[in-house]
Design a protein around this motif. Structure first.
Motif, PDB file in Angstrom:
ATOM      1  N   GLY A  44      57.091 -36.159  -8.322  1.00 26.17           N
ATOM      2  CA  GLY A  44      56.617 -35.674  -7.037  1.00 26.17           C
ATOM      3  C   GLY A  44      56.099 -36.775  -6.134  1.00 26.17           C
ATOM      4  N   THR A  45      56.225 -38.034  -6.560  1.00 24.96           N
ATOM      5  CA  THR A  45      55.778 -39.176  -5.759  1.00 24.96           C
ATOM      6  C   THR A  45      56.810 -39.476  -4.679  1.00 24.96           C
ATOM      7  OG1 THR A  45      54.673 -40.086  -7.705  1.00 24.96           O
ATOM      8  CG2 THR A  45      55.053 -41.599  -5.865  1.00 24.96           C
ATOM      9  N   ASP A  46      56.338 -39.827  -3.482  1.00 24.78           N
ATOM     10  CA  ASP A  46      57.256 -40.173  -2.396  1.00 24.78           C
ATOM     11  C   ASP A  46      58.068 -41.403  -2.780  1.00 24.78           C
ATOM     12  OD1 ASP A  46      56.327 -38.094  -0.845  1.00 24.78           O
ATOM     13  OD2 ASP A  46      55.003 -39.354   0.365  1.00 24.78           O
ATOM     14  N   THR A  47      59.376 -41.281  -2.719  1.00 22.75           N
ATOM     15  CA  THR A  47      60.271 -42.364  -3.114  1.00 22.75           C
ATOM     16  C   THR A  47      60.056 -43.600  -2.257  1.00 22.75           C
ATOM     17  OG1 THR A  47      61.873 -40.717  -3.824  1.00 22.75           O
ATOM     18  CG2 THR A  47      62.693 -42.938  -3.539  1.00 22.75           C
ATOM     19  N   GLU A  48      59.815 -43.429  -0.958  1.00 26.32           N
ATOM     20  CA  GLU A  48      59.631 -44.604  -0.104  1.00 26.32           C
ATOM     21  C   GLU A  48      58.401 -45.405  -0.520  1.00 26.32           C
ATOM     22  OE1 GLU A  48      58.396 -44.109   4.117  1.00 26.32           O
ATOM     23  OE2 GLU A  48      58.515 -41.981   3.646  1.00 26.32           O
ATOM     24  N   ASP A  49      57.356 -44.742  -1.052  1.00 32.80           N
ATOM     25  CA  ASP A  49      56.183 -45.467  -1.542  1.00 32.80           C
ATOM     26  C   ASP A  49      56.533 -46.270  -2.792  1.00 32.80           C
ATOM     27  OD1 ASP A  49      54.671 -44.406   0.517  1.00 32.80           O
ATOM     28  OD2 ASP A  49      53.786 -42.825  -0.734  1.00 32.80           O
ATOM     29  N   LEU A  50      57.314 -45.681  -3.678  1.00 34.61           N
ATOM     30  CA  LEU A  50      57.735 -46.384  -4.894  1.00 34.61           C
ATOM     31  C   LEU A  50      58.603 -47.590  -4.561  1.00 34.61           C
ATOM     32  CD1 LEU A  50      58.540 -43.251  -7.065  1.00 34.61           C
ATOM     33  CD2 LEU A  50      56.601 -44.813  -7.348  1.00 34.61           C
ATOM     34  N   ILE A  51      59.498 -47.442  -3.567  1.00 33.08           N
ATOM     35  CA  ILE A  51      60.337 -48.559  -3.134  1.00 33.08           C
ATOM     36  C   ILE A  51      59.466 -49.677  -2.569  1.00 33.08           C
ATOM     37  CG2 ILE A  51      62.117 -49.289  -1.487  1.00 33.08           C
ATOM     38  CD1 ILE A  51      63.319 -46.417  -1.819  1.00 33.08           C
ATOM     39  N   ALA A  52      58.502 -49.319  -1.720  1.00 33.75           N
ATOM     40  CA  ALA A  52      57.603 -50.308  -1.120  1.00 33.75           C
ATOM     41  C   ALA A  52      56.778 -51.027  -2.186  1.00 33.75           C
ATOM     42  CB  ALA A  52      56.684 -49.642  -0.100  1.00 33.75           C
ATOM     43  N   ASP A  53      56.423 -50.312  -3.265  1.00 30.19           N
ATOM     44  CA  ASP A  53      55.633 -50.893  -4.355  1.00 30.19           C
ATOM     45  C   ASP A  53      56.506 -51.622  -5.381  1.00 30.19           C
ATOM     46  OD1 ASP A  53      53.357 -49.873  -3.202  1.00 30.19           O
ATOM     47  OD2 ASP A  53      53.235 -48.120  -4.531  1.00 30.19           O
ATOM     48  N   VAL A  54      57.814 -51.659  -5.148  1.00 30.69           N
ATOM     49  CA  VAL A  54      58.787 -52.288  -6.045  1.00 30.69           C
ATOM     50  C   VAL A  54      58.648 -51.704  -7.458  1.00 30.69           C
ATOM     51  CG1 VAL A  54      59.845 -54.484  -6.707  1.00 30.69           C
ATOM     52  CG2 VAL A  54      58.493 -54.375  -4.632  1.00 30.69           C
ATOM     53  N   ALA A  55      58.503 -50.372  -7.537  1.00 29.64           N
ATOM     54  CA  ALA A  55      58.292 -49.669  -8.802  1.00 29.64           C
ATOM     55  C   ALA A  55      59.617 -49.156  -9.366  1.00 29.64           C
ATOM     56  CB  ALA A  55      57.313 -48.518  -8.594  1.00 29.64           C
ATOM     57  N   PHE A  56      60.536 -50.082  -9.631  1.00 29.68           N
ATOM     58  CA  PHE A  56      61.864 -49.718 -10.127  1.00 29.68           C
ATOM     59  C   PHE A  56      61.872 -49.702 -11.652  1.00 29.68           C
ATOM     60  CE2 PHE A  56      62.565 -52.004  -6.056  1.00 29.68           C
ATOM     61  CZ  PHE A  56      63.023 -50.932  -5.330  1.00 29.68           C
ATOM     62  N   PRO A  57      62.692 -48.901 -12.300  1.00 25.93           N
ATOM     63  CA  PRO A  57      63.646 -47.962 -11.705  1.00 25.93           C
ATOM     64  C   PRO A  57      62.959 -46.679 -11.241  1.00 25.93           C
ATOM     65  CG  PRO A  57      63.789 -47.835 -14.088  1.00 25.93           C
ATOM     66  CD  PRO A  57      62.789 -48.929 -13.769  1.00 25.93           C
ATOM     67  N   ILE A  58      63.565 -46.035 -10.261  1.00 25.30           N
ATOM     68  CA  ILE A  58      63.063 -44.774  -9.713  1.00 25.30           C
ATOM     69  C   ILE A  58      64.097 -43.702 -10.021  1.00 25.30           C
ATOM     70  CG2 ILE A  58      62.381 -43.540  -7.617  1.00 25.30           C
ATOM     71  CD1 ILE A  58      61.863 -46.416  -6.392  1.00 25.30           C
ATOM     72  N   CYS A  59      63.677 -42.629 -10.685  1.00 27.43           N
ATOM     73  CA  CYS A  59      64.586 -41.553 -11.069  1.00 27.43           C
ATOM     74  C   CYS A  59      64.362 -40.336 -10.179  1.00 27.43           C
ATOM     75  CB  CYS A  59      64.369 -41.157 -12.519  1.00 27.43           C
ATOM     76  SG  CYS A  59      64.673 -42.516 -13.670  1.00 27.43           S
TER      77      CYS A  59
END
Length: 127
Positions: A44-59
């Motif tokens: 339920g986390t906003d994907t754009e926040d994960l991308i900005a935080d470089v939190a890869f991989p994102i499923c």
């Protein structure tokens, strides 16, 4: 330029397709005519926040859209994901302004026909 490819279950070509992505509450990755909503990951986390935080991989699960699932639609047709036809997107990184990822999805239309995309990959430019 952003590109993507996949194997279609109907045998139609899907290689060297234009690929782009956009952030936000309706964030999406579009490869050719396939539009995949990636606004939130499986937690339920906003994907754009994960991308900005470089939190890869994102499923991102693709099914009926919800707070923990995106969805997919084949533009120009009636094929879409739902509770019984699903898939996923894995965003593996960002490189030189391009979002990199893999996808697989099973779509259905109102008549009961299915269309699947397997072994999908993209290098999507931001739009």
């Amino acid at each position: 330029d952003g590109t993507g490819a996949a194997t279609r279950s109907d045998g139609a070509g899907f290689d060297g397709e234009d690929a782009s992505w956009a952030p936000g509450s309706s964030g999406s990755v579009t490869v050719g005519l396939l539009d995949m909503i990636i606004a939130k990951d499986q937690t339920g986390t906003d994907t754009e926040d994960l991308i900005a935080d470089v939190a890869f991989p994102i499923c991102v699960k693709l099914a009926a859209r919800s707070e923990t699932s995106g969805s997919a639609l084949l533009n120009g047709g009636s094929f879409a994901t739902d509770a019984g036809h699903s898939g996923g997107v894995v965003i593996i990184g960002e490189e030189g302004g391009f979002l990199l990822g893999r996808f697989e999805v099973d779509l259905a239309d109102g008549s009961g026909s299915n269309l699947s995309f397997t072994d999908g990959q993209f290098k999507a430019r931001r739009r």
